[in-house]
Design an enzyme around this catalytic site. Sequence first.
Site, PDB file in Angstrom:
ATOM      1  N   GLN A 199       0.835  -1.223   0.000  1.00  0.00           N
ATOM      2  CA  GLN A 199       0.000   0.000   0.000  1.00  0.00           C
ATOM      3  C   GLN A 199       0.861   1.261   0.000  1.00  0.00           C
ATOM      4  O   GLN A 199       0.435   2.302  -0.484  1.00  0.00           O
ATOM      5  CB  GLN A 199      -0.916   0.031   1.239  1.00  0.00           C
ATOM      6  CG  GLN A 199      -2.030  -0.991   1.249  1.00  0.00           C
ATOM      7  CD  GLN A 199      -1.623  -2.211   2.045  1.00  0.00           C
ATOM      8  OE1 GLN A 199      -0.472  -2.633   2.011  1.00  0.00           O
ATOM      9  NE2 GLN A 199      -2.564  -2.815   2.748  1.00  0.00           N
ATOM     10  N   ASP A 240      -5.653   1.724  12.690  1.00  0.00           N
ATOM     11  CA  ASP A 240      -6.945   1.065  12.456  1.00  0.00           C
ATOM     12  C   ASP A 240      -7.770   0.963  13.723  1.00  0.00           C
ATOM     13  O   ASP A 240      -8.975   0.755  13.671  1.00  0.00           O
ATOM     14  CB  ASP A 240      -6.728  -0.323  11.860  1.00  0.00           C
ATOM     15  CG  ASP A 240      -6.305  -0.184  10.422  1.00  0.00           C
ATOM     16  OD1 ASP A 240      -5.118   0.140  10.195  1.00  0.00           O
ATOM     17  OD2 ASP A 240      -7.160  -0.332   9.543  1.00  0.00           O
ATOM     18  N   ASN A 250      -1.990  -0.886  14.029  1.00  0.00           N
ATOM     19  CA  ASN A 250      -1.879  -0.382  12.649  1.00  0.00           C
ATOM     20  C   ASN A 250      -1.233  -1.464  11.789  1.00  0.00           C
ATOM     21  O   ASN A 250      -0.889  -2.549  12.277  1.00  0.00           O
ATOM     22  CB  ASN A 250      -1.071   0.923  12.611  1.00  0.00           C
ATOM     23  CG  ASN A 250      -1.149   1.621  11.257  1.00  0.00           C
ATOM     24  OD1 ASN A 250      -2.236   1.767  10.703  1.00  0.00           O
ATOM     25  ND2 ASN A 250      -0.023   2.023  10.706  1.00  0.00           N
ATOM     26  N   LYS A 251      -1.071  -1.149  10.536  1.00  0.00           N
ATOM     27  CA  LYS A 251      -0.534  -2.104   9.558  1.00  0.00           C
ATOM     28  C   LYS A 251       0.726  -2.792  10.067  1.00  0.00           C
ATOM     29  O   LYS A 251       1.605  -2.153  10.656  1.00  0.00           O
ATOM     30  CB  LYS A 251      -0.264  -1.342   8.249  1.00  0.00           C
ATOM     31  CG  LYS A 251       0.298  -2.139   7.108  1.00  0.00           C
ATOM     32  CD  LYS A 251      -0.534  -3.342   6.743  1.00  0.00           C
ATOM     33  CE  LYS A 251      -1.967  -3.019   6.401  1.00  0.00           C
ATOM     34  NZ  LYS A 251      -2.842  -4.211   6.295  1.00  0.00           N
TER      35      LYS A 251
HETATM   36  O1  MRU Z   1      -5.121  -3.122   5.324  1.00  0.00           O
HETATM   37  P1  MRU Z   1      -5.344  -1.681   5.017  1.00  0.00           P
HETATM   38  O2  MRU Z   1      -4.728  -1.230   3.739  1.00  0.00           O
HETATM   39  O3  MRU Z   1      -6.810  -1.312   5.127  1.00  0.00           O
HETATM   40  O4  MRU Z   1      -4.580  -0.947   6.212  1.00  0.00           O
HETATM   41  C1  MRU Z   1      -4.579   0.425   6.299  1.00  0.00           C
HETATM   42  C2  MRU Z   1      -3.735   0.945   7.388  1.00  0.00           C
HETATM   43  O5  MRU Z   1      -3.100   0.216   8.122  1.00  0.00           O
HETATM   44  C3  MRU Z   1      -3.763   2.416   7.619  1.00  0.00           C
HETATM   45  O6  MRU Z   1      -2.577   2.837   8.227  1.00  0.00           O
HETATM   46  C4  MRU Z   1      -4.909   2.750   8.555  1.00  0.00           C
HETATM   47  O7  MRU Z   1      -6.121   2.219   8.119  1.00  0.00           O
HETATM   48  C5  MRU Z   1      -5.019   4.185   8.765  1.00  0.00           C
HETATM   49  S1  MRU Z   1      -6.086   4.924   7.595  1.00  0.00           S
HETATM   50  C6  MRU Z   1      -6.099   6.573   7.716  1.00  0.00           C
END
Ligand code: MRU
Length: 357
Positions: A199, A240, A250-251
């Site tokens: 991402q 998240d 978070n990710k």
């Molecule tokens: O798996 P994803 O691509 O939905 O994960 C997104 C993230 O981890 C972002 O850092 C998080 O959602 C923050 S969005 C402003």
Amino acid sequence: MRVNGKEYRTIWFENNLVKIIDQTKLPHNFIIKELETVDHAVNAIKTMEVRGAPLIGATAAYGIVLAIKENNNFEFIKKSSEKLVNARPTAINLQWAVHRMNNKLSFIKSEDLFDVALKEAEEICNEDINFCESIGLEGFKIIQKIYKKKKNKVNILTHCNAGWLATINWGTATSPIYQAHKKGIPVHVWVDETRPRNQGANLTSYELNEEGIPNTIITDNTGGILMQRGEVDICIVGTDRTLSTGDVCNKIGTYLKALAAYDNNVPFYVALSSSTIDWETKDYNNIPIEERNSEELSHIEGKDDKNNIRKVLIYPENSKSMNLAFDITPAKYITGLITEKGLCKASTPDLKKLFNK
Ligand code: MRU
């Protein structure tokens, strides 16, 4: 924000349909997709055509609108709500948005349900845009302070995509970066590639390029040495789910970046709007961590030299792999939380004070 010079939001309602940017096709193709039914919305969240905590919340809100359009019977709306909440487990925004929609719809006459739902979904989106803009103005002050001291380009490291593509507009972690750029502060962004779905490379670098912000993609393991060399002035990431304890989910890979930042005295900030705060869960071990298909690791998609998009296997055929999508950064490694209400420490008293809880 801009794509090919044209302003877009990530999701909108038009001609009785929900329109999204299909993020699985970026960066090579910009495709707008239509969602007609609640199952389309559930599928878009599951397959990550839409992703990022605030955006999946907004998609779930519009999913309720689509459900009512199909069948405004109470049982159908309830079942649809459950499907939406269960589409992905970790981001709290899904539950938050579905509960908010259902609260709004209770005691509404069936002939008014659609209009009330659509207005609330729009409200969720507009609120998110305003909150993200406020986060940007708040985070800008931190970048400005670094610039005033350093008197040179500010190097910012970010992980995954907490940009406008993860929200409705502006983003959370990227919003201060966009504000700094607009106000003439020279910034450069180290973009963690963010394996396995990339991402960072596919979405964050793409959106920064569209806004003309200098950025460099690095592998997820590079941040540590850059911090040791003094080439990172600040880390800003999204989340998240943030607990009232200040612990941040978070990710996957965020935690390791926070450890490296801590060891090298690099300030580590998390940007979030209040829709991402989980006020109930107290122990981060109780956060459901999404485990995704191992094919996301074993296969990689890209454009070949004839401009065809192809997916190839990169692992030994018989190897096993595991794909945990999120991790936890304990509050002690976090310099501060940048929220729509201002900056606060990652701690229960500070969060409660800021949000009047
Ligand atoms: O798996 P994803 O691509 O939905 O994960 C997104 C993230 O981890 C972002 O850092 C998080 O959602 C923050 S969005 C402003």
